[in-house]
Design a protein around this motif. Structure first.
Motif, short mmCIF file in Angstrom:
data_model
loop_
_atom_site.label_atom_id
_atom_site.label_comp_id
_atom_site.label_asym_id
_atom_site.label_seq_id
_atom_site.Cartn_x
_atom_site.Cartn_y
_atom_site.Cartn_z
N GLY A 59 1.07 -1.00 -0.07
CA GLY A 59 -0.09 0.25 -0.04
C GLY A 59 0.92 0.95 -0.08
O GLY A 59 2.21 1.16 0.24
N HIS A 60 0.38 2.37 -0.18
CA HIS A 60 0.82 3.69 -0.25
C HIS A 60 2.24 3.77 -1.04
O HIS A 60 2.94 4.47 -1.06
N GLY A 61 1.79 2.67 -2.39
CA GLY A 61 2.60 3.02 -3.59
C GLY A 61 3.97 2.28 -3.41
O GLY A 61 5.08 2.50 -4.05
N ALA A 85 4.08 5.41 -11.42
CA ALA A 85 3.65 4.32 -10.65
C ALA A 85 2.86 3.43 -11.62
O ALA A 85 2.47 3.68 -12.74
N ASP A 87 0.13 -0.28 -12.14
CA ASP A 87 -0.83 -1.10 -11.16
C ASP A 87 -0.20 -2.38 -10.72
O ASP A 87 0.63 -3.04 -11.35
N ASP A 92 -4.68 -1.07 -1.23
CA ASP A 92 -5.40 0.19 -1.04
C ASP A 92 -5.58 0.58 -2.45
O ASP A 92 -6.15 1.88 -2.65
N GLY A 93 -5.46 -0.10 -3.71
CA GLY A 93 -5.84 0.32 -4.92
C GLY A 93 -4.81 1.29 -5.43
O GLY A 93 -4.93 1.66 -6.78
N GLN A 94 -3.88 1.89 -4.73
CA GLN A 94 -2.96 2.68 -5.23
C GLN A 94 -1.81 2.13 -6.08
O GLN A 94 -1.51 0.86 -5.89
N PRO A 95 -1.33 2.66 -7.14
CA PRO A 95 -0.29 1.94 -8.05
C PRO A 95 1.12 2.30 -7.41
O PRO A 95 0.97 3.04 -6.24
N ASP A 97 5.11 2.95 -7.07
CA ASP A 97 6.32 3.40 -7.64
C ASP A 97 7.58 3.36 -6.91
O ASP A 97 8.75 3.40 -7.55
N ARG A 133 10.95 9.50 -2.74
CA ARG A 133 10.25 9.92 -3.91
C ARG A 133 10.80 11.33 -4.62
O ARG A 133 10.57 11.38 -5.73
#
Length: 153
Positions: A59-61, A85, A87, A92-95, A97, A133
């Protein structure tokens, strides 16, 4: 052994352009094959088999793909910050990176769990994730992780 001991500047990449989870796992496998005397396809198969059991995205990328191969004699890691990022089937559905991949010897169950726990602990810190990041090169990423894992000692 600490995470910073199984990761090197040569296995740390910034701003890679990869278009899918499969491409990420292929790149990780290619890089790991340079450090492990093992075909990249065997490494990919191990990583992919683990993903079929359930996503390694936290989660959270962030994702921590991991696996084991017989030819691996000592743990190795690859750290990638993607340009964009992808899929990754995250809960959590976030892509994703940020990818920190770990490969250990076939029988290194407790060793693998130790590494996974350590990197999950490091990557759970929002300020550190922000630094990652904003890194501008692989060497900077390596330094960020190296300093963060030293603080865990």
């Amino acid at each position: 052994m600490k995470i910073s001991q199984i990761l090197s500047p040569e296995s740390t990449f910034c701003s890679l352009k990869l278009s899918s989870k499969k491409k990420v796992l292929e790149k990780v496998s290619e890089v790991m094959a340079e450090f492990i005397d093992c075909p990249s396809q065997d490494i990919f198969n191990s990583l992919f088999a683990r993903e079929r059991l359930g996503t390694t995205a936290l989660g959270h990328g962030i994702a921590i793909p991991h696996g084991r191969v017989e030819a691996c004699t000592e743990a190795t890691a690859v750290f990638i910050l993607l340009d964009e990022a992808v899929d990754y089937d995250a809960p959590d559905g976030q892509p994703v990176d940020i990818i920190f991949a770990i490969m250990v010897p076939e029988k290194a169950d407790s060793e693998q769990l130790k590494y996974l726990a350590e990197i999950a602990q490091v990557l759970s810190k929002p300020t550190l994730v922000s630094q990652i990041r904003h890194a501008h090169c692989g060497d900077a990423l390596f330094e960020i992780i190296e300093k963060a894992t030293e603080k865990l000692q």
